[in-house]
Design an enzyme around this catalytic site. Structure first.
Site, PDB file in Angstrom:
ATOM      1  CE1 TYR A  65      -2.756  -8.058   9.935  1.00 19.20           C
ATOM      2  CE2 TYR A  65      -4.495  -6.664  10.808  1.00 19.20           C
ATOM      3  CZ  TYR A  65      -3.320  -6.800  10.112  1.00 19.20           C
ATOM      4  OH  TYR A  65      -2.686  -5.692   9.612  1.00 19.20           O
TER       5      TYR A  65
ATOM      6  CD  GLU B 244      12.742  -2.501  -0.899  1.00 23.32           C
ATOM      7  OE1 GLU B 244      13.216  -3.656  -1.031  1.00 23.32           O
ATOM      8  OE2 GLU B 244      11.567  -2.288  -0.533  1.00 23.32           O
TER       9      GLU B 244
ATOM     10  CE1 TYR C 242      -4.344  -1.175  -0.052  1.00 23.32           C
ATOM     11  CE2 TYR C 242      -3.317  -2.994   1.138  1.00 23.32           C
ATOM     12  CZ  TYR C 242      -4.382  -2.486   0.418  1.00 23.32           C
ATOM     13  OH  TYR C 242      -5.464  -3.270   0.150  1.00 23.32           O
TER      14      TYR C 242
ATOM     15  CE  LYS D 117      -1.528  -2.924  11.050  1.00 19.52           C
ATOM     16  NZ  LYS D 117      -0.698  -2.060  10.183  1.00 19.52           N
TER      17      LYS D 117
END
Length: 402
Positions: free
Chosen positions: A241, A78, A56, A250
């Site tokens: 989750y 990366e 996302y 979250k």
């Protein structure tokens, strides 16, 4: 020159190499899927995307460039090509930078530890000296296994575990020949400080630290908006989750959003929200037990009615930039997942979940789509790419000066 033929080699859902041309084509296709930019170059907002190279966060970067006409900075972590190819995010970033340049967008990409104060200072310097000293938007999309606290030097590690007791669920795997198998897998319960460590990595602490650092430098524009990308998901995956350790993180992210929203409103007339996105095949999600099976079944129910990340993030940018008003739920969250959590859709997925076995899975889930999505995460199975042709793997990181 380091040209060679690259074929997919994997261990489960993890691939050893990635394909530069396939990654570049995917970025191009995502850009093409976005409606035309809404901002003229002289009014282009300045944005920072933290976690800009995958999932996302990549969609937020591309949609921001193509739709909102942003300029600014993307931060990611990366690996460069060496003995093996670079990571897929390395090649996606190079392709995104190339498209941004061709469309006249001044976008700088930095490769390093987003949790560090050194990266925060480097970004702040760029905003001050290159982008006029004012930041309009910040997107926070970080999924990481560990985080080192800059103040204490303590390194925290995140885990994917249920809270309270062990949890047994169905999961989808593929054997060495690619045949699907539905298995039961048990995840042990979180113990000790597992939950606290996961919150320390994946909660809102670093997001708040970014805002504090930029605010202390006087870099937040009037009306500044920030969004942290999140997920709730189905009750079918809830125990591992939303009710698990990652769900605790979250929840902390959402608490942080409410606190930041109040502070920013007083400070610069700004807003802070979490954006709850719908399910997708990402490098992070495939590591979560049960998610692969769930997403395959979701595609089996919805087909092309699934909203891809680029479509969801285009909608988010429209809300952040005022094309559409912020559409918030009762807890102050932008909800981009309503298509997934529609009661009829969830009832259909539940029926298929209960019926899913190795013998029935090919009739219930869109496995061809799922396999292709996993391959495309690494630049494989992309239409229009000849995978028998040697390709240059030594692709340089985008030059900030260009």
């Amino acid at each position: 020159m380091s040209e060679r033929v690259i074929t997919p080699r994997n261990r489960g859902f993890l691939f050893i190499d990635s394909h530069p041309a396939g990654c570049a084509r995917l970025v191009h296709d995502m850009w093409q899927a976005v409606p035309s930019a809404t901002a003229a170059p002289d009014r282009a907002p300045v944005a920072l995307v933290i976690g800009s190279s995958a999932g996302y966060g990549l969609a937020a970067t591309i949609a921001g460039l193509a739709r909102a006409g942003i300029r600014g900075i993307g931060v990611c972590f990366e690996k460069a090509p060496e003995r093996r190819t670079g990571t897929a995010g390395w090649y996606r970033t190079a392709a995104t930078a190339d498209l941004a340049r061709r469309h006249g967008r001044d976008m700088v990409f930095l490769n390093g530890d987003a949790f560090s104060d050194a990266m925060k200072e480097q970004v702040a310097d760029l905003i001050e000296h290159r982008f006029g000293g004012r930041l309009d938007h910040l997107i926070y999309s970080v999924a990481a296994p560990r985080r080192t606290d800059p103040d204490t030097g303590v390194t925290y590690a995140s885990v994917l575990k249920p809270i309270g007791r062990a949890y047994r669920t169905k999961t989808l795997v593929f054997d060495g020949d690619g045949a699907p198998e539905v298995r039961d897998v048990e995840s042990p319960a979180a113990e000790g400080d597992d939950t606290a460590q996961t919150v320390a990595v994946m909660g809102g602490t670093d997001w708040e630290r970014w805002i504090d650092h930029l605010a202390a430098r006087g870099l937040l524009a009037d009306g500044f908006t920030t969004a942290a990308l999140s997920y709730i998901g189905s009750s079918l995956t809830g125990a591992i989750y939303r009710q698990g350790t990652i769900g605790a993180a979250k929840a902390h992210l959402e608490e942080t959003a409410r606190m930041l929203d109040e502070r920013l409103g007083k400070f610069v007339g700004g807003r802070a929200v979490t954006s709850v996105n719908g399910a997708a095949v990402t490098q992070s999600s495939t590591a979560i037990p049960g998610i692969a099976l769930y997403v395959g079944l979701l595609r089996g129910v919805l087909g092309d009615a699934m909203v891809p990340p680029i479509g969801q993030l285009t909608e988010l940018w429209d809300q952040l930039t005022g094309i559409r008003p912020l559409d918030l739920d009762d807890e102050g969250r932008v909800r981009l997942d309503t298509w997934e959590l529609d009661p009829g859709v969830q009832a259909a997925i539940t029926d298929r979940w209960n019926a899913a076995t190795t013998a029935t899975i090919t009739d219930l889930a869109d496995l061809d789509w799922f396999r292709s999505e996993v391959l495309r995460l690494y630049g494989f199975a992309v239409p229009g790419i000849d995978y028998t042709t040697p390709v240059e793997t030594d692709v340089p990181w985008p030059d900030p000066a260009s």
